[in-house]
Design a protein around this motif. Structure first.
Motif, mmCIF file in Angstrom:
data_model
loop_
_atom_site.group_PDB
_atom_site.id
_atom_site.type_symbol
_atom_site.label_atom_id
_atom_site.label_comp_id
_atom_site.label_asym_id
_atom_site.label_seq_id
_atom_site.Cartn_x
_atom_site.Cartn_y
_atom_site.Cartn_z
ATOM 1 N N UNK A 15 0.780 -1.114 -0.001
ATOM 2 C CA UNK A 15 -0.006 0.046 -0.155
ATOM 3 C C UNK A 15 0.754 1.138 0.058
ATOM 4 N N UNK A 16 2.062 1.384 0.485
ATOM 5 C CA UNK A 16 3.087 2.192 0.422
ATOM 6 C C UNK A 16 3.590 2.526 -0.799
ATOM 7 N N UNK A 17 3.914 1.381 -1.558
ATOM 8 C CA UNK A 17 4.587 1.691 -2.896
ATOM 9 C C UNK A 17 3.804 2.458 -3.954
ATOM 10 N N UNK A 18 2.418 2.717 -3.853
ATOM 11 C CA UNK A 18 1.885 3.544 -4.945
ATOM 12 C C UNK A 18 2.126 5.094 -4.238
ATOM 13 N N UNK A 19 2.408 5.249 -3.033
ATOM 14 C CA UNK A 19 2.641 6.883 -2.397
ATOM 15 C C UNK A 19 4.237 6.680 -2.333
ATOM 16 N N UNK A 20 5.090 6.119 -2.728
ATOM 17 C CA UNK A 20 6.505 6.158 -2.311
ATOM 18 C C UNK A 20 7.150 7.615 -2.322
ATOM 19 N N UNK A 21 6.694 8.505 -3.364
ATOM 20 C CA UNK A 21 7.309 9.788 -3.326
ATOM 21 C C UNK A 21 6.814 10.755 -1.958
ATOM 22 N N UNK A 22 5.482 10.295 -2.013
ATOM 23 C CA UNK A 22 4.930 11.173 -0.592
ATOM 24 C C UNK A 22 5.574 10.660 0.436
ATOM 25 N N UNK A 23 5.375 9.251 0.467
ATOM 26 C CA UNK A 23 6.045 8.708 1.879
ATOM 27 C C UNK A 23 7.262 9.106 2.222
ATOM 28 N N UNK A 24 8.344 9.296 1.123
ATOM 29 C CA UNK A 24 9.723 9.753 1.362
ATOM 30 C C UNK A 24 9.742 11.126 1.890
ATOM 31 N N UNK A 25 8.524 11.957 1.314
ATOM 32 C CA UNK A 25 8.561 13.084 1.686
ATOM 33 C C UNK A 25 8.016 13.506 3.233
ATOM 34 N N UNK A 26 6.991 12.734 3.475
ATOM 35 C CA UNK A 26 6.739 12.788 4.983
ATOM 36 C C UNK A 26 7.676 12.334 5.799
ATOM 37 N N UNK A 27 8.324 11.378 5.265
ATOM 38 C CA UNK A 27 9.473 10.758 6.343
ATOM 39 C C UNK A 27 10.394 11.840 6.649
ATOM 40 N N UNK A 28 11.291 12.327 5.510
ATOM 41 C CA UNK A 28 12.089 13.510 5.888
ATOM 42 C C UNK A 28 11.533 14.886 6.432
ATOM 43 N N UNK A 29 10.433 15.048 6.097
ATOM 44 C CA UNK A 29 9.970 16.273 6.794
ATOM 45 C C UNK A 29 9.866 16.022 8.105
ATOM 46 N N UNK A 30 9.480 15.035 8.577
ATOM 47 C CA UNK A 30 9.281 14.722 10.043
ATOM 48 C C UNK A 30 10.318 14.590 10.634
ATOM 49 N N UNK A 31 11.315 13.699 10.040
ATOM 50 C CA UNK A 31 12.767 13.299 10.657
ATOM 51 C C UNK A 31 13.561 14.887 10.875
ATOM 52 N N UNK A 32 13.332 15.750 9.999
ATOM 53 C CA UNK A 32 14.003 17.072 10.090
ATOM 54 C C UNK A 32 13.406 17.786 10.975
ATOM 55 N N UNK A 33 12.011 17.746 11.343
ATOM 56 C CA UNK A 33 11.393 18.566 12.228
ATOM 57 C C UNK A 33 11.440 17.884 14.003
ATOM 58 N N UNK A 34 11.785 16.515 13.872
ATOM 59 C CA UNK A 34 11.966 15.957 15.254
ATOM 60 C C UNK A 34 13.472 16.095 15.546
ATOM 61 N N UNK A 35 14.169 16.266 14.543
ATOM 62 C CA UNK A 35 15.770 15.987 14.795
ATOM 63 C C UNK A 35 16.464 17.005 13.734
ATOM 64 N N UNK A 36 16.405 18.502 13.841
ATOM 65 C CA UNK A 36 16.750 19.189 13.141
ATOM 66 C C UNK A 36 18.290 19.208 12.762
ATOM 67 N N UNK A 37 19.119 18.783 13.762
ATOM 68 C CA UNK A 37 20.401 18.520 13.531
ATOM 69 C C UNK A 37 20.996 17.633 12.764
ATOM 70 N N UNK A 38 19.791 16.729 12.239
ATOM 71 C CA UNK A 38 20.206 15.809 11.328
ATOM 72 C C UNK A 38 20.172 16.229 9.836
ATOM 73 N N UNK A 39 19.703 17.265 9.438
ATOM 74 C CA UNK A 39 19.527 17.888 8.247
ATOM 75 C C UNK A 39 20.925 17.948 7.475
ATOM 76 N N UNK A 40 21.875 18.521 8.309
ATOM 77 C CA UNK A 40 23.434 18.711 7.697
ATOM 78 C C UNK A 40 24.161 17.295 7.178
ATOM 79 N N UNK A 41 23.335 16.258 7.665
ATOM 80 C CA UNK A 41 23.887 14.961 7.048
ATOM 81 C C UNK A 41 23.568 14.598 5.883
#
Length: 128
Positions: A15-41
């Motif tokens: 079910x995730x495969x058809x929304x892969x681009x959106x899922x990746x976007x959600x993932x990284x947006x949330x990752x950098x929201x909860x851990x902005x220090x990771x963005x530089x990596x």
């Protein structure tokens, strides 16, 4: 991991495969929201990174029933991440971002049982 949990994860990833681009976007947006220090990596242009994320998830999920077959690949990936500055503590943050992504992407299909199955999956992969 039990065969039932593996099946749950694999079925949900279909079910995730058809929304892969959106899922990746959600993932990284949330990752950098909860851990902005990771963005530089990460690179400024995240398009390739997002594709790599989904490819890696696909390989891991599709091989859960024979995880030993992808262990060398996962270990190599882990070594690369060490060279990028990734620490053990970052895996919890990444796991949180993954679960958030699945919750948003799958909506009501993200049941407590599915959350537990994905949590176990991530723990198994991260431990490698």
């Amino acid at each position: 991991m039990t065969p039932e949990k593996i099946q749950l994860v694999q079925n949900s990833f279909v079910l995730v495969a058809p929304i892969a681009d959106e899922a990746a976007e959600i993932f990284y947006n949330h990752l950098f929201e909860i851990a902005p220090e990771l963005r530089s990596m990460f690179p400024q242009d995240m398009s390739g990174q997002k594709e790599k994320l989904m490819q890696t998830l696909s390989v891991a999920v599709n091989n859960l029933h024979r995880l030993e077959a992808v262990l060398p690949t996962l270990k190599d990936l882990g070594q690369k991440h060490v060279s990028y500055g990734v620490k053990d503590k970052h895996y919890d943050t990444v796991g949180e971002a993954l679960l958030h992504t699945l919750k948003i992407g799958l909506g009501d299909a993200f049941t407590p049982e599915l959350k537990e199955a994905w949590t176990d999956t991530f723990a198994a992969v991260a431990a490698t």
